[in-house]
Design an enzyme around this catalytic site. Structure first.
Site, PDB file in Angstrom:
ATOM      1  N   MET A 138       2.395  -7.558  -1.456  1.00  9.62           N
ATOM      2  CA  MET A 138       3.056  -8.835  -1.700  1.00  9.62           C
ATOM      3  C   MET A 138       4.505  -8.663  -2.168  1.00  9.62           C
ATOM      4  O   MET A 138       4.927  -7.575  -2.530  1.00  9.62           O
ATOM      5  CB  MET A 138       2.275  -9.644  -2.743  1.00  9.62           C
ATOM      6  N   HIS A 139       5.240  -9.768  -2.145  1.00 10.47           N
ATOM      7  CA  HIS A 139       6.542  -9.933  -2.805  1.00 10.47           C
ATOM      8  C   HIS A 139       7.717  -9.232  -2.128  1.00 10.47           C
ATOM      9  O   HIS A 139       8.866  -9.513  -2.447  1.00 10.47           O
ATOM     10  CB  HIS A 139       6.505  -9.467  -4.272  1.00 10.47           C
ATOM     11  N   ASP A 168      -2.326  -9.000  -0.399  1.00 12.36           N
ATOM     12  CA  ASP A 168      -3.379  -7.987  -0.511  1.00 12.36           C
ATOM     13  C   ASP A 168      -4.469  -8.353  -1.498  1.00 12.36           C
ATOM     14  O   ASP A 168      -5.655  -8.120  -1.240  1.00 12.36           O
ATOM     15  CB  ASP A 168      -2.791  -6.617  -0.823  1.00 12.36           C
TER      16      ASP A 168
END
Length: 489
Positions: A78-79, A237
């Site tokens: 992520m991110h 995830d």
């Protein structure tokens, strides 16, 4: 029919082939490099992700009946900030979830824009790993690159784009950007204005189980699969791992012991804790979840084993650890700074309590316990919201350790359910693909059919009491060290 789950991790992409009954046919993994240009920086090349994903899919389906492949979906780190120019070319390497360079931008967002406004707009506050402060960093430090941005994406979404030609993301992964209005599952105009971007720079939003499009003619030809293969949006995830462990619906919990560590609580109701110590995100099942995320979990043990004591014999190092709840050595597992619940990029890994009789096993035990204690910190925040949990699922590389599972059961005082498959995000991705193709009517229906519990680690009352005393001591260490972290950063 057959479904491909793609787990785009930090060190490797794991690919899983699942049939319609939920049985895993094959798993392959392909590694790619990670770059650290400066201390605290962490980058990867999106082109490497795509190259290894394609090579991995070819290996995965080499012996399968390719005509039976119906869908592909994802769980993804992520991110991370992926930026494309007007020709859809990658502008610069992606800034990853564990990149800590954005402390100035976080300070601006949290203290100038204000945490109350951020929470109002997105249900969250700024953390260094989130995507919005990364966008601001590029704007402030690389204005020439910022001026070229035509599209902003997350890591797994770059793979989806390369497979379909569609700029897309899903609400669970987008929740970690600090640009999504999580409650209403739409982009926040206010956050776009704050970041200096326009709404058309953002990809189209989908639910995780929705089809974003079919594979392109070129991809179908290269992989030897039908052009009718559907690509579902997938999930971040942790949300994908939650699907893969059956942590969907109301009041379920999953603990992930991967590179990072999470405690993930699913809910049909939207909710935010008053200090924003936990992330309030949209879930891949169409509902919501709360998540506590620590930046270093199984990676703490990997660092200790391989970099410090110089061995890869994990099980052998744990066999001498027998006196649980009695260790006087403590470890703060903040090797990359920390997110939940401290939100402090300056926090550092710390051993305390060693004496002349402290052994190698004591130190190893402290590392394992430190991760479990830090997960307990986030659990305590959830308890403060009135959330009552009796049990949790568990997944990730660390979940393969019987000792670590026993520690978690007793430190958190939860029954720890072990599932048949610990493949987490890759299995969750394949399940989302199956839902998108109509194999199952919902994510919950898929989880009910596919996820099977094969063992439960029960808390032991005497050990729970011992660890309660230890936890009360552990939670005093960070506040005492915090002023030092600000000096030695």
């Amino acid at each position: 029919m057959l479904y491909i789950g793609v787990d785009l991790g930090t060190s490797a992409v794991k690919l899983l082939l699942m049939n319609g009954e939920g049985q895993i046919q094959k798993i392959v993994s392909r590694e790619y490099p990670i770059y650290f240009p400066n201390p605290g920086w962490s980058e990867q090349k999106p082109e490497d992700w795509f190259t290894q994903t394609m090579e991995g899919i070819k290996e995965l389906i080499a012996e399968a009946d390719k005509s039976q492949i119906a869908g592909i979906s994802f769980g993804g780190q992520m991110h991370g900030l992926v930026i494309l120019d007007k020709d859809d070319q990658v502008i610069r390497p992606a800034l990853l979830w564990n990149d800590g360079r954005t402390f100035e931008e976080c300070d601006y967002l949290n203290n100038v824009i204000g945490k109350d406004k951020l929470s109002q707009y997105t249900a969250n506050i700024s953390f260094t790993g989130f995507t919005a402060p990364k966008i601001l960093w590029v704007k402030n430090k690389e204005p020439e690159n910022f001026a070229r941005i035509a599209k902003i994406m997350l890591p797994k979404d770059y793979i989806a784009y390369k497979l379909t030609g569609v700029h897309c993301t899903d609400v669970s992964d987008a929740s970690g950007m600090l640009i999504l209005d999580v409650k209403n599952r739409c982009w926040s105009k206010e956050m776009c204005d704050i970041c200096g971007i326009t709404m058309d720079m953002l990809p189209k939003l989908f639910e995780s189980y929705e089809c974003v499009g079919n594979v392109t003619q070129e991809i179908a030809k290269e992989l030897g699969i039908p052009e009718t293969v559907k690509v579902a949006a997938g999930a971040g995830d942790n949300a994908a791992a939650a699907v893969g462990t059956g942590t969907v619906g109301e009041g379920m919990c999953n603990i992930s012991l991967g590179t990072s560590g999470t405690i993930f609580i699913s809910s049909k109701k939207f909710g935010v804790d008053k200090y924003n110590a936990l992330h309030a995100f949209a879930h891949a099942d169409g509902n919501y979840h709360l998540m506590g995320c620590m930046l270093s979990a199984a990676s703490c043990n990997k660092w200790w084993m391989e970099e410090i004591i110089g061995t890869d014999q994990y099980a052998a190092e744990q066999k001498d650890i027998t006196r649980l709840g009695e260790n006087h050595v403590y470890f703060l597992p903040y090797l990359m700074g920390e997110r939940s619940p401290h939100n402090n990029p300056n926090a550092r890994g710390t051993f305390i309590g060693m004496t002349m009789d402290t052994s190698r096993a004591d130190m190893t035990q402290a590392v394992l316990e430190g991760v479990a204690f830090a997960l307990r910190d986030s659990l305590e925040v959830a308890k403060s919201l009135g959330i009552k949990l009796e049990r949790t699922k568990i997944c990730g590389g660390g979940a393969k350790s019987p000792l670590w599972k026993r520690m978690i059961a007793n430190i958190l005082n939860l029954k720890v359910d072990v599932i048949e498959s610990e493949e987490g995000p890759a299995l969750g991705g394949a399940m989302l693909a199956a839902v998108a193709c109509g194999e199952y009517e919902s994510v919950e229906a898929a989880a009910a059919k596919i996820v099977k519990i094969i063992d439960t680690v029960e808390p032991e009352p005497e050990l729970v009491a011992k660890y309660e005393t230890r936890y009360q001591q552990f939670k005093e260490i960070y506040p005492a060290c915090k002023p030092l972290f600000d000096i030695i950063k």
